[in-house]
Design a protein around this motif. Structure first.
Motif, short mmCIF file in Angstrom:
data_model
loop_
_atom_site.label_atom_id
_atom_site.label_comp_id
_atom_site.label_asym_id
_atom_site.label_seq_id
_atom_site.Cartn_x
_atom_site.Cartn_y
_atom_site.Cartn_z
N PRO A 149 95.72 35.14 -63.59
CA PRO A 149 95.33 34.31 -64.73
C PRO A 149 95.13 32.85 -64.30
O PRO A 149 95.99 32.26 -63.65
CB PRO A 149 96.52 34.44 -65.68
N LEU A 150 93.99 32.29 -64.66
CA LEU A 150 93.67 30.92 -64.29
C LEU A 150 93.77 29.95 -65.46
O LEU A 150 93.81 28.73 -65.25
CB LEU A 150 92.26 30.85 -63.68
N LEU A 151 93.78 30.46 -66.66
CA LEU A 151 93.87 29.61 -67.85
C LEU A 151 95.13 29.96 -68.62
O LEU A 151 95.72 31.01 -68.43
CB LEU A 151 92.64 29.80 -68.74
N GLY A 152 95.55 29.07 -69.50
CA GLY A 152 96.75 29.30 -70.29
C GLY A 152 97.94 28.58 -69.71
O GLY A 152 98.10 28.46 -68.50
N GLY A 153 98.77 28.04 -70.60
CA GLY A 153 99.96 27.33 -70.17
C GLY A 153 99.74 25.86 -69.92
O GLY A 153 100.67 25.16 -69.50
N TYR A 154 98.55 25.38 -70.18
CA TYR A 154 98.26 23.95 -70.05
C TYR A 154 97.01 23.63 -70.87
O TYR A 154 96.20 24.50 -71.18
CB TYR A 154 98.05 23.55 -68.59
N GLU A 155 96.88 22.37 -71.25
CA GLU A 155 95.77 21.92 -72.07
C GLU A 155 94.52 21.77 -71.20
O GLU A 155 94.59 21.17 -70.12
CB GLU A 155 96.15 20.56 -72.69
N HIS A 156 93.38 22.27 -71.66
CA HIS A 156 92.17 22.17 -70.84
C HIS A 156 90.92 22.20 -71.71
O HIS A 156 90.94 22.66 -72.86
CB HIS A 156 92.11 23.31 -69.83
N GLU A 157 89.84 21.71 -71.14
CA GLU A 157 88.51 21.78 -71.74
C GLU A 157 87.50 22.01 -70.63
O GLU A 157 87.71 21.59 -69.47
CB GLU A 157 88.14 20.47 -72.45
N PHE A 158 86.38 22.63 -70.99
CA PHE A 158 85.26 22.77 -70.07
C PHE A 158 84.20 21.73 -70.43
O PHE A 158 83.81 21.62 -71.60
CB PHE A 158 84.66 24.17 -70.13
N LEU A 159 83.79 20.96 -69.45
CA LEU A 159 82.72 20.01 -69.67
C LEU A 159 81.41 20.77 -69.91
O LEU A 159 81.31 21.96 -69.62
CB LEU A 159 82.56 19.09 -68.45
N ASP A 160 80.40 20.07 -70.43
CA ASP A 160 79.10 20.69 -70.59
C ASP A 160 78.61 21.19 -69.24
O ASP A 160 78.95 20.61 -68.19
CB ASP A 160 78.10 19.69 -71.17
N PRO A 161 77.84 22.28 -69.21
CA PRO A 161 77.41 22.85 -67.93
C PRO A 161 76.81 21.80 -67.00
O PRO A 161 76.03 20.94 -67.43
CB PRO A 161 76.36 23.89 -68.35
N PRO A 162 77.18 21.87 -65.73
CA PRO A 162 76.77 20.81 -64.80
C PRO A 162 75.36 21.02 -64.26
O PRO A 162 74.81 22.11 -64.27
CB PRO A 162 77.78 20.96 -63.66
N ARG A 163 74.79 19.92 -63.79
CA ARG A 163 73.63 20.00 -62.92
C ARG A 163 74.15 20.28 -61.50
O ARG A 163 75.16 19.71 -61.10
CB ARG A 163 72.86 18.68 -62.92
N ILE A 164 73.47 21.12 -60.77
CA ILE A 164 73.89 21.45 -59.42
C ILE A 164 73.07 20.63 -58.44
O ILE A 164 71.84 20.77 -58.36
CB ILE A 164 73.73 22.96 -59.12
N ARG A 165 73.73 19.74 -57.74
CA ARG A 165 73.06 18.89 -56.76
C ARG A 165 73.07 19.56 -55.38
O ARG A 165 73.51 20.70 -55.23
CB ARG A 165 73.76 17.53 -56.69
N ALA A 166 72.61 18.84 -54.38
CA ALA A 166 72.57 19.37 -53.01
C ALA A 166 73.96 19.79 -52.56
O ALA A 166 74.97 19.17 -52.92
CB ALA A 166 72.01 18.30 -52.06
N ARG A 167 74.02 20.87 -51.79
CA ARG A 167 75.26 21.42 -51.23
C ARG A 167 76.28 21.79 -52.32
O ARG A 167 77.48 21.70 -52.13
CB ARG A 167 75.87 20.45 -50.22
N GLY A 168 75.76 22.17 -53.49
CA GLY A 168 76.62 22.68 -54.54
C GLY A 168 77.43 21.63 -55.28
O GLY A 168 78.36 21.97 -56.03
N ARG A 169 77.10 20.36 -55.10
CA ARG A 169 77.86 19.31 -55.79
C ARG A 169 77.57 19.34 -57.28
O ARG A 169 76.43 19.52 -57.70
CB ARG A 169 77.52 17.95 -55.18
N LEU A 170 78.61 19.13 -58.07
CA LEU A 170 78.52 19.25 -59.53
C LEU A 170 78.36 17.88 -60.18
O LEU A 170 79.08 16.94 -59.85
CB LEU A 170 79.78 19.93 -60.08
N ASP A 171 77.44 17.82 -61.13
CA ASP A 171 77.20 16.58 -61.87
C ASP A 171 77.21 16.91 -63.36
O ASP A 171 76.31 17.57 -63.87
CB ASP A 171 75.86 15.97 -61.46
N ASN A 172 78.26 16.43 -64.04
CA ASN A 172 78.38 16.62 -65.49
C ASN A 172 78.17 15.27 -66.16
O ASN A 172 79.11 14.47 -66.29
CB ASN A 172 79.77 17.15 -65.84
N PRO A 173 76.95 14.97 -66.60
CA PRO A 173 76.66 13.64 -67.15
C PRO A 173 77.50 13.26 -68.37
O PRO A 173 77.69 12.08 -68.65
CB PRO A 173 75.17 13.72 -67.51
#
Length: 403
Positions: free
Chosen positions: A67-91
């Motif tokens: 299990p990766l979720l549960g037991g702590y407060e969390h949110e998912f940002l809006d889906p990211p843009r995928i930059r070079a070498r898999g880098r994530l950009d969530n504006p």
């Protein structure tokens, strides 16, 4: 998502921005939540790890089985843009942070544009920022690349209020990019030691079961490697060292747990030399991996570059001695030379063989180092990391108030 007040007052808020639910860190998030001294919310840049995905390092599709979720407060940002070498950009990360209004920000490294956006938001809104990174000062870098990296990273580091360091190598890395000692705070690289020990409570039983599964003699000396099959991991150095030891009359076996793009080359090396004592397992997921650690006599990390080497910390949970190269980042963290680890020169199978032979010929030393690993594991727990994080935030706040 609401959080109850602590002792009649609102707890200070911590925003954690991290690429995805990482199997190693979720127990840390939960431990911070249980500690209750700060209100933490984890902002994930993507859902990687929750759904089946292709991992280029393993060269295969995978999905974590814990299990990766549960037991702590969390949110998912809006889906990211995928930059070079898999880098994530969530504006929109700044919008999420503004709604939460954290007093503190924790970011994981500097590779993703989202982290740079979050850091700029923190500086504009008066939030104190810490970075957690396992970067390694021992990895050789071409001079031109080092200069370029300093040009890029020095402004990033100047915006930080501090960094958590997990080993001597990480400490040196942060110092190299300009953080003074008073803004560096020790923190273990947290591994869910309790979960791993629960998964294999009968170490002798697990040892026998895995060895029987792979036709490994019960009394053979078993050297384990856990990690992606990549050229820089140097699995062939371990096999070459084992060949040398077997030529000297030692009953050494090698168990290589993992997968990746170098699998074909490793398999060909084994087949060409008819190494029936060398086994490639393929990918092994989190629920079963503790059994493989329990089956071995030593964990070997011969990498020529390794940011940290988390398998070393996992191995502590099962009381394994370590033999690691002088390039791995866990030296001074999970791997403590002369205490629970022997160190060999990276890229030198003969020196690796010599260090392994010390463990073969000196059972008392092997037992002493095994006991040391078991004890060191207690200092690498998510609870210790949670306490270290809170103490670092306290020190950052104190320094800010005193100027």
């Amino acid at each position: 998502m609401a959080s109850a007040p602590c002792h009649g007052r609102e707890r200070p808020r911590l925003a954690v921005v991290v690429s995805h639910p990482i199997q190693y860190f979720v127990a840390w998030h939960r431990a911070v939540h249980r500690l209750g001294e700060i209100r933490q919310r984890v902002f994930f840049c993507s859902r990687r790890g929750l759904d089946r995905y292709f991992d280029p390092g393993f060269g295969s599709q995978l999905r974590w089985d814990i299990p990766l979720l549960g037991g702590y407060e969390h949110e998912f940002l809006d889906p990211p843009r995928i930059r070079a070498r898999g880098r994530l950009d969530n504006p929109t990360v700044c919008e999420f942070l503004s709604r939460f209004e954290p007093r503190y920000l924790l970011i994981f490294g500097y590779a993703h544009p989202t982290n740079w956006r979050a850091l700029r938001w923190a500086r504009s809104n008066g939030a104190r920022t810490l970075m957690f990174a396992d970067s390694n000062a021992r990895t050789p870098t071409p001079r031109w690349k080092g200069i370029a990296k300093r040009i890029v990273l020095n402004p990033f580091y100047r915006r930080l209020d501090g960094a958590l360091y997990v080993s001597d190598a990480a400490y040196g890395y942060h110092r190299h990019y300009g953080l003074p000692p008073e803004r560096l705070f020790p923190c273990p690289f947290p591994i869910d030691i309790e979960r791993m020990r629960r998964a294999a409570p009968d170490r002798e039983g697990a040892r026998g079961e895995i060895r029987e599964r792979h036709s490994i003699p019960r009394d053979a000396f078993l050297a384990l490697h856990v990690g992606k099959y990549q050229p820089y991991k140097r699995q062939l150095d371990l096999l070459s060292a084992a060949i040398r030891l077997r030529q000297q009359g030692h009953d050494v076996w090698c168990l290589l747990v993992g997968d990746g793009p170098d699998r074909e080359r490793i398999a060909r090396f084994i087949a060409d030399r008819a190494l029936d004592w060398a086994i490639l397992t393929g990918f092994v997921n989190q629920a079963e991996i503790p059994h493989y650690y329990a089956s071995a006599d030593v964990l070997v990390l011969p990498s020529t570059r390794e940011a940290y080497g988390l398998s070393a910390t996992e191995a502590l949970a099962c009381g394994l001695p370590l033999v690691v190269s002088d390039r791995v980042g866990c030296l001074g963290g999970s791997a403590r030379p002369g205490v629970n680890a022997f160190v060999h020169r990276a890229g030198d199978p003969c020196d690796l063989a010599a260090q392994l032979e010390r463990l073969i010929l000196e059972p008392a030393t092997r037992q002493r180092m095994s006991s040391a690993s078991w004890e060191i594991a207690e200092s690498q727990t998510p609870e210790r990391a949670a306490r270290a994080l809170v103490e670092a935030l306290d020190q950052v706040e104190s320094k800010a108030r005193t100027g």
